[in-house]
Design an enzyme around this catalytic site. Structure first.
Site, PDB file in Angstrom:
ATOM      1  N   TYR A 291      85.250  30.663   1.515  1.00  0.00           N
ATOM      2  CA  TYR A 291      85.211  29.793   0.336  1.00  0.00           C
ATOM      3  C   TYR A 291      83.805  29.216   0.168  1.00  0.00           C
ATOM      4  O   TYR A 291      83.213  29.266  -0.912  1.00  0.00           O
ATOM      5  CB  TYR A 291      86.250  28.681   0.492  1.00  0.00           C
ATOM      6  CG  TYR A 291      86.533  27.919  -0.796  1.00  0.00           C
ATOM      7  CD1 TYR A 291      87.194  28.536  -1.855  1.00  0.00           C
ATOM      8  CD2 TYR A 291      86.158  26.587  -0.941  1.00  0.00           C
ATOM      9  CE1 TYR A 291      87.464  27.840  -3.037  1.00  0.00           C
ATOM     10  CE2 TYR A 291      86.426  25.887  -2.117  1.00  0.00           C
ATOM     11  CZ  TYR A 291      87.089  26.522  -3.156  1.00  0.00           C
ATOM     12  OH  TYR A 291      87.345  25.833  -4.323  1.00  0.00           O
TER      13      TYR A 291
ATOM     14  N   SER B 249      82.317  24.930  -6.611  1.00  0.00           N
ATOM     15  CA  SER B 249      82.865  23.805  -5.861  1.00  0.00           C
ATOM     16  C   SER B 249      81.767  23.146  -5.044  1.00  0.00           C
ATOM     17  O   SER B 249      80.793  23.798  -4.648  1.00  0.00           O
ATOM     18  CB  SER B 249      83.947  24.347  -4.917  1.00  0.00           C
ATOM     19  OG  SER B 249      84.286  23.394  -3.947  1.00  0.00           O
TER      20      SER B 249
ATOM     21  N   ASP C  86      93.925  41.715 -12.033  1.00  0.00           N
ATOM     22  CA  ASP C  86      93.706  41.267 -10.655  1.00  0.00           C
ATOM     23  C   ASP C  86      92.200  41.198 -10.416  1.00  0.00           C
ATOM     24  O   ASP C  86      91.517  42.230 -10.421  1.00  0.00           O
ATOM     25  CB  ASP C  86      94.371  42.259  -9.692  1.00  0.00           C
ATOM     26  CG  ASP C  86      94.188  41.852  -8.236  1.00  0.00           C
ATOM     27  OD1 ASP C  86      93.389  40.928  -7.948  1.00  0.00           O
ATOM     28  OD2 ASP C  86      94.845  42.471  -7.380  1.00  0.00           O
TER      29      ASP C  86
ATOM     30  N   LYS D  42      81.365  30.189  -2.937  1.00  0.00           N
ATOM     31  CA  LYS D  42      81.065  29.139  -3.914  1.00  0.00           C
ATOM     32  C   LYS D  42      79.569  28.796  -3.921  1.00  0.00           C
ATOM     33  O   LYS D  42      79.025  28.380  -4.939  1.00  0.00           O
ATOM     34  CB  LYS D  42      81.912  27.895  -3.631  1.00  0.00           C
ATOM     35  CG  LYS D  42      83.415  28.107  -3.886  1.00  0.00           C
ATOM     36  CD  LYS D  42      83.707  28.450  -5.327  1.00  0.00           C
ATOM     37  CE  LYS D  42      85.188  28.553  -5.623  1.00  0.00           C
ATOM     38  NZ  LYS D  42      85.473  28.922  -7.023  1.00  0.00           N
TER      39      LYS D  42
HETATM   40  N1  NAD Z   1      91.068  21.576  -7.278  1.00  0.00           N
HETATM   41  C1  NAD Z   1      89.942  21.332  -6.668  1.00  0.00           C
HETATM   42  O1  NAD Z   1      89.790  20.315  -5.954  1.00  0.00           O
HETATM   43  C2  NAD Z   1      88.810  22.275  -6.828  1.00  0.00           C
HETATM   44  C3  NAD Z   1      87.590  21.891  -6.312  1.00  0.00           C
HETATM   45  C4  NAD Z   1      86.535  22.708  -6.462  1.00  0.00           C
HETATM   46  C5  NAD Z   1      86.673  23.900  -7.149  1.00  0.00           C
HETATM   47  N2  NAD Z   1      87.866  24.289  -7.634  1.00  0.00           N
HETATM   48  C6  NAD Z   1      87.936  25.584  -8.313  1.00  0.00           C
HETATM   49  O2  NAD Z   1      88.795  25.561  -9.447  1.00  0.00           O
HETATM   50  C7  NAD Z   1      89.278  26.898  -9.646  1.00  0.00           C
HETATM   51  C8  NAD Z   1      90.797  27.001  -9.658  1.00  0.00           C
HETATM   52  O3  NAD Z   1      91.410  25.922 -10.171  1.00  0.00           O
HETATM   53  P1  NAD Z   1      92.896  26.037 -10.754  1.00  0.00           P
HETATM   54  O4  NAD Z   1      93.414  24.657 -10.720  1.00  0.00           O
HETATM   55  O5  NAD Z   1      92.839  26.726 -12.065  1.00  0.00           O
HETATM   56  O6  NAD Z   1      93.652  26.898  -9.628  1.00  0.00           O
HETATM   57  P2  NAD Z   1      94.869  27.910  -9.577  1.00  0.00           P
HETATM   58  O7  NAD Z   1      95.102  28.128  -8.124  1.00  0.00           O
HETATM   59  O8  NAD Z   1      95.978  27.435 -10.421  1.00  0.00           O
HETATM   60  O9  NAD Z   1      94.255  29.250 -10.129  1.00  0.00           O
HETATM   61  C9  NAD Z   1      94.159  29.616 -11.492  1.00  0.00           C
HETATM   62  C10 NAD Z   1      94.750  30.965 -11.666  1.00  0.00           C
HETATM   63  O10 NAD Z   1      94.073  31.979 -10.898  1.00  0.00           O
HETATM   64  C11 NAD Z   1      95.002  32.996 -10.697  1.00  0.00           C
HETATM   65  N3  NAD Z   1      94.615  33.958  -9.673  1.00  0.00           N
HETATM   66  C12 NAD Z   1      94.697  33.821  -8.332  1.00  0.00           C
HETATM   67  N4  NAD Z   1      94.276  34.975  -7.750  1.00  0.00           N
HETATM   68  C13 NAD Z   1      93.938  35.821  -8.749  1.00  0.00           C
HETATM   69  C14 NAD Z   1      93.440  37.154  -8.797  1.00  0.00           C
HETATM   70  N5  NAD Z   1      93.255  37.880  -7.677  1.00  0.00           N
HETATM   71  N6  NAD Z   1      93.191  37.704 -10.001  1.00  0.00           N
HETATM   72  C15 NAD Z   1      93.399  37.017 -11.144  1.00  0.00           C
HETATM   73  N7  NAD Z   1      93.881  35.764 -11.162  1.00  0.00           N
HETATM   74  C16 NAD Z   1      94.142  35.173  -9.975  1.00  0.00           C
HETATM   75  C17 NAD Z   1      96.304  32.287 -10.379  1.00  0.00           C
HETATM   76  O11 NAD Z   1      97.418  33.111 -10.680  1.00  0.00           O
HETATM   77  C18 NAD Z   1      96.233  31.053 -11.265  1.00  0.00           C
HETATM   78  O12 NAD Z   1      97.023  31.190 -12.417  1.00  0.00           O
HETATM   79  C19 NAD Z   1      88.817  27.731  -8.483  1.00  0.00           C
HETATM   80  O13 NAD Z   1      87.669  28.465  -8.801  1.00  0.00           O
HETATM   81  C20 NAD Z   1      88.522  26.659  -7.441  1.00  0.00           C
HETATM   82  O14 NAD Z   1      87.646  27.118  -6.450  1.00  0.00           O
HETATM   83  C21 NAD Z   1      88.937  23.494  -7.485  1.00  0.00           C
END
Ligand code: NAD
Length: 269
Positions: A173, A161, A82, A177
């Site tokens: 957020y 981000s 976590d 970020k």
């Molecule tokens: N999709 C977008 O448009 C976008 C844009 C900018 C930045 N991001 C960044 O991309 C990253 C996430 O992307 P993703 O598609 O892999 O998302 P996701 O939500 O699938 O997260 C990846 C994993 O993080 C895990 N997670 C959540 N909380 C947790 C915790 N407390 N401890 C450990 N694991 C935890 C989840 O279980 C998940 O498997 C983030 O940092 C997000 O800010 C995304």
């Protein structure tokens, strides 16, 4: 990468991806949910990396490990951690080091987004989001650094981000970020001469699990996102992964402490 032009930039490399599961629905017509963290794992494994994949949802990390297992290297290990818990952040690094025999690359992908504005934010909510999005990255880097300094090399990629540069999402957020590039800059100023390379990716609108989970069911929201950048589509997690693979590889051997914007041109309009 051109078709048939295979790269093996991570052969023999030991990589920890924090938040390497995928928590959201798959794309239409697919069964494996694809997030940024999972796509990064798949890309690095396809180029020969051996992975430790940590996640709050260890089954999801295991699913990533299994999906990567067809690739050249392995076996890959799933770790339950976590990111909001400081001890778990440190333990995940120790587990990864012990399972892989050390670490060459760490990718900090974990991030959550409550979307709360300044008026709605609470102390507990703000602290929690900052713990996951920011403190976990600092503690992971802090824990991985000593062995990397001892071996004389180590690479970090922090997934941030555009929300760290532009307003419009949530206060926790945006502030978390915005702070991530400071970790890469700090590490560069202090440790570049000792073989440490740390950079941050500023992602635009990506059709990842995070987004499909939040907006996939909201009528018109995905189309609106697709229409926003000049390229007129959202990015794919696989495109995040290829840019991450560049930063994590020796191809980026003179790229230090910077922000790589991957956004289809959104930030220049
Ligand atoms: N999709 C977008 O448009 C976008 C844009 C900018 C930045 N991001 C960044 O991309 C990253 C996430 O992307 P993703 O598609 O892999 O998302 P996701 O939500 O699938 O997260 C990846 C994993 O993080 C895990 N997670 C959540 N909380 C947790 C915790 N407390 N401890 C450990 N694991 C935890 C989840 O279980 C998940 O498997 C983030 O940092 C997000 O800010 C995304």
């Amino acid at each position: 990468m051109m078709k048939g032009d295979a790269m093996n930039r991570f052969e023999g490399k030991r990589v920890l991806v924090v938040g390497g599961g995928a928590d959201g629905p798959p794309r239409a017509g697919e069964t494996l949910a694809m997030g940024n963290g999972r796509a990064i794992c798949l890309r690095l494994a396809s180029e020969g990396a051996r992975l430790a994949i940590s996640d709050l949802r260890v089954a999801s990390a295991q699913e990533t490990a299994d999906a990567c297992s067809g690739a050249a290297a392995g076996p890959h290990v799933a770790i339950s951690a976590d990111a909001s818990d400081p001890d778990a952040c440190r333990a995940a690094v120790a587990q990864a080091e012990s399972a892989l025999g050390g670490l060459d690359v760490v990718v900090c992908n974990v991030g959550i987004a409550s979307g709360r504005g300044l008026q709605a934010e609470t102390v507990e909510g703000f602290d929690f989001e900052l713990d996951v999005n920011l403190r976990s990255h600092v503690l992971t880097a802090q824990a991985a650094l000593p062995a990397m300094l001892a071996q004389g090399h180590g690479v970090f990629v922090f997934i941030s981000s555009l929300a760290g540069l532009l307003g419009g999402t949530g206060i926790a957020y945006e502030t978390s970020k915005a702070a991530l590039p400071a970790i890469g800059r700090h590490m560069t100023a202090r440790y570049a001469r000792r073989g440490i390379r740390a950079n941050t990716m500023m992602l635009g609108l990506i059709d990842s699990t995070m987004v499909r989970r939040e907006f996939g069911e909201i009528d018109g929201r995905m189309d609106k996102r697709a229409g926003a950048p000049p390229v007129k589509r959202q990015g794919r997690p696989e495109e995040v992964a290829s840019a991450c693979a560049f930063l994590a590889s020796d191809d980026a051997s003179y790229v230090f402490g910077t922000m790589l914007v991957v956004d289809g041109g959104l930030s220049i309009t």
